[in-house]
Design an enzyme around this catalytic site. Structure first.
Site, PDB file in Angstrom:
ATOM      1  N   LYS A 263      52.844  40.944  25.338  1.00  0.00           N
ATOM      2  CA  LYS A 263      52.429  40.216  26.531  1.00  0.00           C
ATOM      3  C   LYS A 263      51.033  39.643  26.284  1.00  0.00           C
ATOM      4  O   LYS A 263      50.102  40.367  25.971  1.00  0.00           O
ATOM      5  CB  LYS A 263      52.378  41.159  27.742  1.00  0.00           C
ATOM      6  N   ASP A 268      44.591  37.228  34.066  1.00  0.00           N
ATOM      7  CA  ASP A 268      45.521  37.475  35.163  1.00  0.00           C
ATOM      8  C   ASP A 268      44.760  37.597  36.478  1.00  0.00           C
ATOM      9  O   ASP A 268      44.178  38.631  36.780  1.00  0.00           O
ATOM     10  CB  ASP A 268      46.311  38.764  34.878  1.00  0.00           C
ATOM     11  N   LYS A 275      44.505  39.142  43.095  1.00  0.00           N
ATOM     12  CA  LYS A 275      43.918  40.485  43.003  1.00  0.00           C
ATOM     13  C   LYS A 275      42.593  40.528  43.759  1.00  0.00           C
ATOM     14  O   LYS A 275      41.946  39.500  43.923  1.00  0.00           O
ATOM     15  CB  LYS A 275      43.631  40.807  41.529  1.00  0.00           C
ATOM     16  N   ASP A 286      44.281  41.235  29.597  1.00  0.00           N
ATOM     17  CA  ASP A 286      45.703  41.345  29.912  1.00  0.00           C
ATOM     18  C   ASP A 286      46.596  40.770  28.801  1.00  0.00           C
ATOM     19  O   ASP A 286      47.794  40.613  28.970  1.00  0.00           O
ATOM     20  CB  ASP A 286      45.995  40.656  31.255  1.00  0.00           C
ATOM     21  N   ASP A 345      51.781  38.699  40.972  1.00  0.00           N
ATOM     22  CA  ASP A 345      50.961  39.531  40.084  1.00  0.00           C
ATOM     23  C   ASP A 345      51.818  40.382  39.150  1.00  0.00           C
ATOM     24  O   ASP A 345      51.310  40.986  38.206  1.00  0.00           O
ATOM     25  CB  ASP A 345      50.022  40.416  40.917  1.00  0.00           C
ATOM     26  N   GLU A 347      53.571  39.462  36.754  1.00  0.00           N
ATOM     27  CA  GLU A 347      53.887  38.306  35.914  1.00  0.00           C
ATOM     28  C   GLU A 347      54.205  38.671  34.469  1.00  0.00           C
ATOM     29  O   GLU A 347      54.891  37.936  33.778  1.00  0.00           O
ATOM     30  CB  GLU A 347      52.709  37.318  35.944  1.00  0.00           C
ATOM     31  N   ARG A 349      56.121  40.899  33.122  1.00  0.00           N
ATOM     32  CA  ARG A 349      57.559  41.079  32.834  1.00  0.00           C
ATOM     33  C   ARG A 349      58.283  39.732  32.820  1.00  0.00           C
ATOM     34  O   ARG A 349      59.296  39.582  32.144  1.00  0.00           O
ATOM     35  CB  ARG A 349      58.170  42.057  33.840  1.00  0.00           C
TER      36      ARG A 349
HETATM   37 ZN    ZN Z   1      49.201  41.105  34.105  1.00  0.00          ZN
HETATM   38 MN    MN Z   2      49.498  40.918  37.018  1.00  0.00          MN
END
Ligand code: ZN
Ligand code: MN
Length: 497
Positions: A263, A268, A275, A286, A345, A347, A349
């Site tokens: 990933k 993010d 967030k 991230d 959020d 995201e 996956r």
């Molecule tokens: Zn993330």
């Molecule tokens: Mn996220």
């Protein structure tokens, strides 16, 4: 603090000044190299006064006694001679390096009386020193308030050991591992304004120098492939996404590859499900999964591993703007399965599901392992001492757990199951992208499992271990490089011909 290493077996090697590091097992009468560094036998008294007994990772600083060719002596404890394991050499090296700040040269006498020191142990000790000394300081223009930052000179380290030939050979491998770990740390530490998806892809492209084939897919190509889940995340950012495919072909042509998927959310914000402000700066990390995969591919190529390996990283930025995706949107993944986006959020996956599908579809690998800073829930469960391991294959899981023990990049296996799978069923689409707060790391894994078909697969949730984990002897950096040594060990122990 860069370091330059030399190995020598001359027990009478005289350090010309600098720091002499002498290793000593618990309860031993004297340390390695005492005859050279302390010709008059004064150290024993210093050790007694300083209550140094050779306890693991304990140290004692001593101004070099009269007649010593060193300026300063550091006694370093190894603990119980019979119980010194592989990982202890890395940590001992780290503890030694911590004592060398501002030194120009150092001599390490490794062969403590009563302790067996292999070439690999000597090389690991050197790697441990480098891992401790790693610092990400490219944006600091001053050392302190009034001191300008000088160009860093490498510390010259001479390691005295009987196993010098084996040590030199093992050190070439250790260097490859170190480079991969430091690449991963650099990528995680780098701020998102500097490292966007395009810039990250360019970094991966540099692996071509080591013989890795690197393809970079643009948004247009991903659109053609139908990667609607990944593209949905990217659409809120002015910076376009990239999918990078790295291939190291060190095995036989007919061998199916092993595959690693990362990933790579370069930043993010959470998207429209934004967030809170506090701590959001950490979201530059991230992309820790993608960093680990890139670092791993570096190691495999640099040490010419006899394996075919594929590394795939999905690089996007998750931003809220007029074109960002909304909660309630339904996207179609490359697999054809539809996903209702409940929370923008969640995201990671959405990025991984298309990358995993693409990987299994194109490469039919022996296994796929994905790494992702995926959920806060994994930190609720495990804090930052273990990464979460989810797998549909017991053998692969066992191999990973064993590699985690060896490298001390530890994993804890978490459950998967029908009950959890049900939690991501959607009213409007084939599935939704979150299953709510309870079991959040499990439902995330359950989501990914819907995109791996029958391929043996493992998912490592490294949200707690890729960054901001407690520092120790071998890591003083915010970005830890977690996963690189773990997966290199997995490959070495099980998949090289
Ligand atoms: Zn993330
Ligand atoms: Mn996220």
């Amino acid at each position: 603090m860069p370091m330059k290493f030399e190995f020598t077996f001359s027990k009478s090697h005289r350090p010309a000044g600098g720091v002499a590091v002498l290793l000593q097992a618990a309860g031993a009468k004297e340390p390695a190299g005492a005859a050279v560094a302390d010709p008059e036998g004064i150290l024993a008294k210093a050790a007694k006064v300083g209550k140094f007994s050779g306890k693991a990772l304990s140290t004692l600083d001593v101004i070099a006694p009269h007649g010593s060719p060193a300026d300063r002596i550091v006694l370093l404890g190894l603990g119980d001679a019979a119980a010194v394991g592989d990982h202890d050499w890395l940590k001992a090296g780290g503890a030694a390096a911590a004592k060398l700040r501002s030194a120009e040269k150092a001599t390490v006498f490794l062969d403590a009386p009563g302790v067996e020191v292999s070439g690999k142990a000597a090389a690991d000790f050197a790697l441990g020193m480098e891992m401790n000394a790693y610092a990400f300081e490219s944006y600091k223009t001053r050392k302190s308030d009034d001191e300008p930052k000088a160009a860093q000179k490498a510390v010259k380290v001479t390691i005295v050991t009987g196993a010098v030939i084996a040590a030199k050979r093992a050190f070439a491998t250790a260097q490859a591992i170190g480079e991969g770990v430091f690449l991963a740390r650099d990528l995680v530490n780098e701020p998102a304004n500097v490292l966007g998806p395009v810039e990250f892809a360019a970094k991966a492209k540099e692996l071509e120098k080591l013989g890795v084939d690197v393809e970079i897919l643009t948004d247009r190509e991903m659109k053609k492939l139908g990667m609607g889940a990944l593209l949905g995340v990217a659409q809120g950012s002015v910076r376009p996404p990239r999918l990078v495919v790295m291939q190291w072909k060190g095995g036989k042509a007919k061998d199916k590859p092993v595959a690693f998927v990362g990933k790579g959310v370069v930043f993010d914000t959470g998207g429209i499900s934004i967030k809170p402000a506090s701590g959001m700066e950490d979201m530059k990390g991230d992309m820790g999964g993608a960093a680990a995969v890139t670092g791993l591919m570096h190691v495999l190529a640099a040490r010419k591993a006899s394996v075919n390996a594929v590394g795939i990283i999905g690089l996007v930025e998750n931003m809220p703007d007029g074109s960002a995706q909304r909660p309630g949107d339904i996207v179609t993944s490359m697999s054809g399965q539809t996903i209702e986006v409940i929370n923008t959020d969640a995201e990671g996956r959405l990025v991984l599901c298309d990358a995993l599908w693409y990987c299994s579809d194109r490469f039919k690998p022996q296994f796929m392992i994905d790494l992702a800073t995926l959920t806060g829930a994994i930190m609720v469960a495990l804090s930052n001492h273990y990464a979460g391991l989810f797998s549909n294959d017991d053998r692969l899981a066992e191999q990973l757990l064993a590699a985690g023990q060896t490298t001390q990049e530890r994993l804890w296996r978490m459950p998967l199951g029908k009950e959890y799978d049900k939690m991501i069923d959607s009213k409007f689409a084939d599935m939704k992208n979150t299953g709510g707060r309870h079991g959040g790391s499990v439902t995330a894994a359950q989501f990914l499992k819907r995109f791996v078909k029958d391929t043996p697969w493992a998912h490592l949730d490294i949200a707690g271990t890729a960054m901001g984990s407690p520092t120790d002897e071998i890591n003083q950096s915010w970005g830890s490089g977690f996963g690189v040594r773990l997966l290199d060990e997995l490959v070495r122990a099980n998949y090289e011909s």
